[in-house]
Design a protein around this motif. Structure first.
Motif: not given
Length: 285
Positions: A143, A146, A150, A154, A175-176, A178-179, A181-183
């Motif tokens: 965790d 990760n 992330r 940013d 999954d990575i 997607d993270w 993209s989320d950032a």
């Protein structure tokens, strides 16, 4: 005199250690076989100094890598760019050897990413590196790792730069992606170092073995080529030597994969790093 393969030739991930390794002699080998461009990634911080205990402990490692890339540029028909960051294996050094808890290790590694981001913001580095362990760790360490990755995303979004990753072996890292993209990052600008010939999610930086390269070439998707040359005299046979990418480019051309060569050495570098490997070439002497 350097061989001219008629195309830019980029090794997307190698290390240079002028003080302890082959340094510029490795660059000369790469150039002599037709190599033109390099992405020089800093070695793990504990390989060039003590295990970091403060954010400023990362800075000398980054300065060493920037200087090595600058010196390499003087020896290439193209140029070299540094990519800077924190190797995910540092978390194990901190937790297992130095007595940090995973949260403390996370905070220090994120601070190291912050310092690397300063170099990118100043135009002294091309992108960032991060990732997560490729070996089994506790849930808390996983965790924390990760969270560090992330954090790099940013910065990648804020700086509009690429992020290279060390991760577990996988052909599916959506999954990575997607993270990222989320950032706010384009996941195509996330690069999976040491990739196989096919990958869902980030852009693969394919280890330059013929079977992997053939798969990547025939898939037709964006990809890069690398050696992960470690430049460590104590590990001379580890990973691949600096002559490998030029040799594999010649093999790809001989096999009729001209489009794949353009993909890996012109089109994908432009899309991922916003670099022009053709415009930065000079004529061979």
């Amino acid at each position: 005199m350097s061989e001219d393969l008629g195309t830019p030739v980029l090794d997307d991930h190698l290390h240079l250690d002028p003080d302890h390794g082959r340094g510029m002699a490795a660059v000369d080998d790469f150039a002599r076989l037709g190599g033109t461009h390099l992405i020089v990634v800093n070695k793990p911080s504990w390989h060039l100094g003590p295990v970091p205990s403060d954010r400023e402990d990362f800075r000398p490692v980054f300065e060493t890598t920037v200087a090595a890339a600058r010196e390499a540029t003087d020896r290439l028909r193209g140029r070299a760019w540094p990519v800077l960051g924190v190797h995910p294996g540092l978390v194990s050094r901190l937790v297992d050897d130095e007595g940090y808890d995973p949260t403390e290790a996370r905070d220090l590694m994120q601070a190291g990413i912050d310092v690397a981001a300063e170099f990118v913001a100043e135009g002294r580095a091309l992108g960032l590196k991060s990732g997560r362990p490729h070996y089994e760790v506790s849930d808390a360490v996983w965790d924390a790792s990760n969270a560090v990755m992330r954090h790099a995303f940013d910065h990648g979004a804020d700086l509009d730069c690429a992020v290279q990753l060390h991760t577990e072996a996988s052909e599916d890292l959506t999954d990575i992606a997607d993270w990222a993209s989320d950032a706010g990052m384009d996941p195509a600008r996330v690069v999976k170092h040491y990739a196989a010939g096919r990958l869902a999610g980030p852009t693969p930086s394919v280890m330059s073995e013929k079977d992997r390269l053939r798969r990547a070439a025939e898939a037709g998707d964006p990809f890069l080529m690398e050696t992960d040359f470690v430049d460590d005299p104590e590990k001379p046979g580890m990973v691949m030597g600096p002559k490998t990418v030029p040799r594999r480019v010649r093999w790809l051309l001989d096999e009729g994969y001209d489009e794949a060569v353009a993909n890996a050495h012109v089109e994908t570098p432009r899309a991922v790093y916003d670099i022009d490997t053709e415009a930065t070439l000079v004529d061979a002497e």
